[in-house]
Structure formats: C-alpha cells, structure tokens
Design a protein around this motif. Structure first.
Motif, mmCIF file in Angstrom:
data_model
loop_
_atom_site.group_PDB
_atom_site.id
_atom_site.type_symbol
_atom_site.label_atom_id
_atom_site.label_comp_id
_atom_site.label_asym_id
_atom_site.label_seq_id
_atom_site.Cartn_x
_atom_site.Cartn_y
_atom_site.Cartn_z
ATOM 1 N N PHE A 65 0.876 -1.176 0.000
ATOM 2 C CA PHE A 65 0.000 0.000 0.000
ATOM 3 C C PHE A 65 0.908 1.219 0.000
ATOM 4 C CE2 PHE A 65 -1.430 -3.534 2.547
ATOM 5 C CZ PHE A 65 -2.701 -3.817 2.075
ATOM 6 N N SER A 66 0.670 2.164 -0.889
ATOM 7 C CA SER A 66 1.552 3.335 -0.941
ATOM 8 C C SER A 66 0.836 4.550 -1.500
ATOM 9 C CB SER A 66 2.793 3.040 -1.790
ATOM 10 O OG SER A 66 2.441 2.873 -3.143
ATOM 11 N N ILE A 67 1.324 5.711 -1.105
ATOM 12 C CA ILE A 67 0.757 6.972 -1.577
ATOM 13 C C ILE A 67 0.854 7.084 -3.098
ATOM 14 C CG2 ILE A 67 1.277 9.448 -1.687
ATOM 15 C CD1 ILE A 67 1.531 9.481 1.308
ATOM 16 N N HIS A 68 2.001 6.717 -3.664
ATOM 17 C CA HIS A 68 2.160 6.914 -5.107
ATOM 18 C C HIS A 68 1.285 5.962 -5.922
ATOM 19 C CE1 HIS A 68 5.087 3.542 -4.876
ATOM 20 N NE2 HIS A 68 4.909 3.428 -6.170
ATOM 21 N N LYS A 69 1.009 4.765 -5.376
ATOM 22 C CA LYS A 69 0.108 3.846 -6.074
ATOM 23 C C LYS A 69 -1.326 4.366 -6.052
ATOM 24 C CE LYS A 69 0.245 -0.511 -5.273
ATOM 25 N NZ LYS A 69 0.290 -1.784 -4.513
ATOM 26 N N ILE A 70 -1.750 4.898 -4.907
ATOM 27 C CA ILE A 70 -3.095 5.485 -4.803
ATOM 28 C C ILE A 70 -3.210 6.688 -5.737
ATOM 29 C CG2 ILE A 70 -4.713 6.669 -3.268
ATOM 30 C CD1 ILE A 70 -4.527 3.706 -2.699
ATOM 31 N N ALA A 71 -2.145 7.494 -5.797
ATOM 32 C CA ALA A 71 -2.150 8.664 -6.685
ATOM 33 C C ALA A 71 -2.353 8.230 -8.137
ATOM 34 C CB ALA A 71 -0.846 9.440 -6.540
ATOM 35 N N GLU A 72 -1.699 7.162 -8.520
ATOM 36 C CA GLU A 72 -1.837 6.660 -9.890
ATOM 37 C C GLU A 72 -3.272 6.201 -10.155
ATOM 38 O OE1 GLU A 72 0.636 3.672 -12.882
ATOM 39 O OE2 GLU A 72 0.739 3.353 -10.718
ATOM 40 N N LEU A 73 -3.849 5.484 -9.184
ATOM 41 C CA LEU A 73 -5.221 4.996 -9.335
ATOM 42 C C LEU A 73 -6.232 6.145 -9.381
ATOM 43 C CD1 LEU A 73 -5.167 1.943 -6.881
ATOM 44 C CD2 LEU A 73 -5.437 1.841 -9.366
ATOM 45 N N LYS A 74 -5.938 7.209 -8.642
ATOM 46 C CA LYS A 74 -6.841 8.355 -8.573
ATOM 47 C C LYS A 74 -6.538 9.394 -9.654
ATOM 48 C CE LYS A 74 -9.111 7.139 -4.822
ATOM 49 N NZ LYS A 74 -10.571 6.916 -4.795
ATOM 50 N N HIS A 75 -5.581 9.073 -10.514
ATOM 51 C CA HIS A 75 -5.182 9.974 -11.603
ATOM 52 C C HIS A 75 -4.704 11.334 -11.087
ATOM 53 C CE1 HIS A 75 -6.822 7.013 -14.349
ATOM 54 N NE2 HIS A 75 -7.970 7.050 -13.686
ATOM 55 N N VAL A 76 -3.972 11.282 -9.959
ATOM 56 C CA VAL A 76 -3.375 12.491 -9.399
ATOM 57 C C VAL A 76 -1.961 12.616 -9.949
ATOM 58 C CG1 VAL A 76 -2.592 13.636 -7.279
ATOM 59 C CG2 VAL A 76 -4.737 12.330 -7.273
ATOM 60 N N GLU A 77 -1.662 13.735 -10.605
ATOM 61 C CA GLU A 77 -0.344 13.939 -11.195
ATOM 62 C C GLU A 77 0.726 14.020 -10.096
ATOM 63 O OE1 GLU A 77 0.432 13.925 -14.354
ATOM 64 O OE2 GLU A 77 -1.663 13.648 -14.972
ATOM 65 N N PHE A 78 1.949 13.608 -10.432
ATOM 66 C CA PHE A 78 3.046 13.614 -9.462
ATOM 67 C C PHE A 78 3.203 14.987 -8.804
ATOM 68 C CE2 PHE A 78 7.490 14.296 -8.297
ATOM 69 C CZ PHE A 78 7.731 13.186 -7.481
ATOM 70 N N ALA A 79 3.128 16.034 -9.588
ATOM 71 C CA ALA A 79 3.315 17.396 -9.077
ATOM 72 C C ALA A 79 2.212 17.803 -8.102
ATOM 73 C CB ALA A 79 3.376 18.393 -10.236
ATOM 74 N N GLU A 80 1.100 17.066 -8.119
ATOM 75 C CA GLU A 80 -0.031 17.415 -7.265
ATOM 76 C C GLU A 80 -0.151 16.512 -6.029
ATOM 77 O OE1 GLU A 80 -3.354 17.145 -9.865
ATOM 78 O OE2 GLU A 80 -2.825 18.949 -11.002
ATOM 79 N N ILE A 81 0.786 15.572 -5.881
ATOM 80 C CA ILE A 81 0.714 14.627 -4.758
ATOM 81 C C ILE A 81 0.754 15.354 -3.423
ATOM 82 C CG2 ILE A 81 2.011 12.845 -3.515
ATOM 83 C CD1 ILE A 81 2.586 11.501 -6.153
ATOM 84 N N GLN A 82 1.692 16.289 -3.272
ATOM 85 C CA GLN A 82 1.858 16.963 -1.985
ATOM 86 C C GLN A 82 0.573 17.654 -1.524
ATOM 87 O OE1 GLN A 82 5.349 19.388 -1.708
ATOM 88 N NE2 GLN A 82 4.940 20.009 0.404
ATOM 89 N N GLN A 83 -0.114 18.328 -2.426
ATOM 90 C CA GLN A 83 -1.324 19.045 -2.030
ATOM 91 C C GLN A 83 -2.506 18.100 -1.800
ATOM 92 O OE1 GLN A 83 -1.054 21.121 -5.876
ATOM 93 N NE2 GLN A 83 -3.282 20.853 -6.070
ATOM 94 N N ASN A 84 -2.327 16.832 -2.155
ATOM 95 C CA ASN A 84 -3.381 15.833 -1.937
ATOM 96 C C ASN A 84 -2.964 14.752 -0.937
ATOM 97 O OD1 ASN A 84 -5.722 16.306 -3.992
ATOM 98 N ND2 ASN A 84 -3.840 16.633 -5.177
ATOM 99 N N TYR A 85 -1.938 15.043 -0.137
ATOM 100 C CA TYR A 85 -1.414 14.060 0.811
ATOM 101 C C TYR A 85 -2.515 13.430 1.664
ATOM 102 C CZ TYR A 85 3.699 14.585 0.331
ATOM 103 O OH TYR A 85 4.992 14.551 -0.109
ATOM 104 N N ASP A 86 -3.354 14.265 2.285
ATOM 105 C CA ASP A 86 -4.360 13.754 3.218
ATOM 106 C C ASP A 86 -5.292 12.745 2.555
ATOM 107 O OD1 ASP A 86 -3.297 15.237 5.241
ATOM 108 O OD2 ASP A 86 -4.972 16.645 5.419
ATOM 109 N N MET A 87 -5.793 13.100 1.390
ATOM 110 C CA MET A 87 -6.709 12.208 0.686
ATOM 111 C C MET A 87 -6.013 10.899 0.301
ATOM 112 S SD MET A 87 -7.419 11.007 -2.650
ATOM 113 C CE MET A 87 -6.885 12.260 -3.832
ATOM 114 N N LEU A 88 -4.790 11.009 -0.194
ATOM 115 C CA LEU A 88 -4.056 9.827 -0.642
ATOM 116 C C LEU A 88 -3.677 8.916 0.523
ATOM 117 C CD1 LEU A 88 -1.708 11.566 -3.244
ATOM 118 C CD2 LEU A 88 -3.747 10.199 -3.734
ATOM 119 N N GLU A 89 -3.235 9.530 1.615
ATOM 120 C CA GLU A 89 -2.853 8.723 2.790
ATOM 121 C C GLU A 89 -4.084 8.023 3.374
ATOM 122 O OE1 GLU A 89 -0.516 9.151 7.094
ATOM 123 O OE2 GLU A 89 -1.187 10.947 6.032
#
Length: 262
Positions: A65-89
């Motif tokens: 389980f990882s933040i970057h895998k969830i980001a990929e599934l949610k179609h969150v761009e790499f540059a936008e991961i930080q601002q979406n930390y809470d949702m992804l975590e």
C-alpha cells in the motif's frame, strides 16, 4: 537486573512462540512501513505514512500500500501529490485496514512497531486524524521479531544498528534498503518509489531473519555460554530460592560425609 529464572522463562516462552509460528507458516504475515521522520517534529504531530508492505511468510506473496500507487489509481499527477497528501494517505490506510480486518486471525510479525512514534498505534492514530476508523488488531496476534531475538539469543546477539549488523553476519544484501534518515530524506525529496522499494526490501529481510530463526540457522554474536549458561545459573538460583531443595542438598551432603567417615 532481571533474575536468571526470568530470563529463562522469557527464552522458553520465545521458543514456544517460534514453534507455534513454525506450525502455522501459512498464517504468518510480516509487516513493515515507511513514514516521515519522527524526530524533527517540534509540535508533536505523528509522521505521515507513505507506504506499507505485508508479506505472507509461506507463499512469499506481498501486498503493498503506498501513496504513489493510490495517486496513480486516482489519476493524481506527481506534481499534485503533496497538495493531496491527506486524501491519498487516507485511501491508502483504508485499503490497509480492510486487508488487516480480513487477515485478523493471522500472526503479524514486525520489528519494533510498538508505540505512537512508530508502530501499530501510530498507524491507528494517523487514520483517525484523517477521519478513518482503524481496525484494532488483537495484541495476541502481534509478534515483535526484535524482542523475540533478544529473548532467544540475549541482548548481545548483534551490535547496533542490529538490522544492518545482523544482515552483514548472515550475508544478506542491503540492495534498495534505506535506514531511518534515508527514508525521511526520500520523503522530503518526494522519491516515493525509492521509499516503497525500501519498505519491500525490509519485509524481505525480516522474512529472512524469521526463516533462519525458525530453522535454527541464524548467525549471531551470542556465545554458547550466553545461550546456555543462564540455564545453569537459573538452576542454582532456583535451588537457593527454594528451601526444600537446599535442605535436601544439605541432608545428602551430611549423609555422604557420614558414609565417608564410616
């Protein structure tokens, strides 16, 4: 200082646990997770969790389980991961706790995951902060491999840092493995893949430690006397603490003396 009898009791208890795990290998899971640094946090917040890996000891199948895998599934761009930390975590921990709930009858082997700084309580707290309701795994299903090794092989079984030194003694490669500061730096640099690889590697290393412990092939610094001398001392301590054995020993000694005299 702990008495020799207590040390022997802990060792016997640890051996019993090892035998139990050995008889149920298909129900043994090994877990590790990575997070932000939990040292430089002046306001006392719990560190954000970045990745979790769980491996079935018998099959070797690993669920991660990882933040970057969830980001990929949610179609969150790499540059936008930080601002979406809470949702992804939160999504990552939601998946993790669903997995834990469905594997609550298994034994969960871990390394020092005992408190709010780093451990099951820290994961629970993070999920609560994010608005989730964590599944609480029964403590009887948690097995701390680091404490188990101390009980079996004594405190001197490996110098610090124990994970690295034990790997060196048993010729286990450190490929992809990051230490605590290295993982914290990887998080700061947003190197999530490197973090995830380190988490997976540590689970692999802990499985290796466990396997060698189960079959008795783990190489440690413990001497024969450290492993067996305590039993001899415990016997002496038991006799000295139980007056009936002392009395019998005294009677036998007197009888032997009389017989020799005659």
């Amino acid at each position: 200082m702990a008495s020799e009898i207590k040390k022997l009791e802990r060792r016997n208890k640890a051996r019993k646990k090892i035998n139990e795990l050995s008889s149920k290998e298909e129900h043994v899971l090994v877990i590790h997770y990575s997070c932000e640094s939990f040292y430089d946090r002046p306001e006392g917040q719990t560190p954000r969790v970045t990745s979790i890996a769980v491996r079935n000891y018998e099959s070797g199948q690993t669920t991660s389980f990882s933040i970057h895998k969830i980001a990929e599934l949610k179609h969150v761009e790499f540059a936008e991961i930080q601002q979406n930390y809470d949702m992804l975590e939160k999504e990552m921990l939601l998946e993790f706790y669903d997995y834990m709930k469905h594997h609550s009858s298994h034994y969960w082997i871990h390394w020092n995951m005992r408190d709010i700084n780093y451990g099951f309580p820290a994961l629970e707290h993070r999920f609560k902060i994010l608005g989730g309701e964590p599944f609480i795994l029964d403590d009887s299903k948690k097995v701390d491999l680091s404490r188990l090794l101390i009980a079996l092989y004594t405190n001197g079984y490996a110098p610090h840092p124990r994970i690295v030194k034990l790997m060196e003694m048993n010729v286990i490669t450190a490929k992809d493995l990051l230490d605590g500061p290295g993982e914290a730096a990887a998080f700061e640099n947003k190197d999530f893949v490197k973090l995830h690889q380190s988490t997976l590697r540590k689970v692999d290393v802990f499985c290796n430690f466990l396997g060698r412990t189960l079959d008795g092939s783990l190489i440690t610094k413990s001497t024969w006397w450290e492993l067996n001398g305590g039993s001899i001392k415990a016997l002496g301590e038991f006799i000295s603490n139980n007056w009936i054995f002392t009395l019998i020993a005294g009677v036998v000694g007197i009888a032997a003396g009389i017989y020799t005299f005659i």
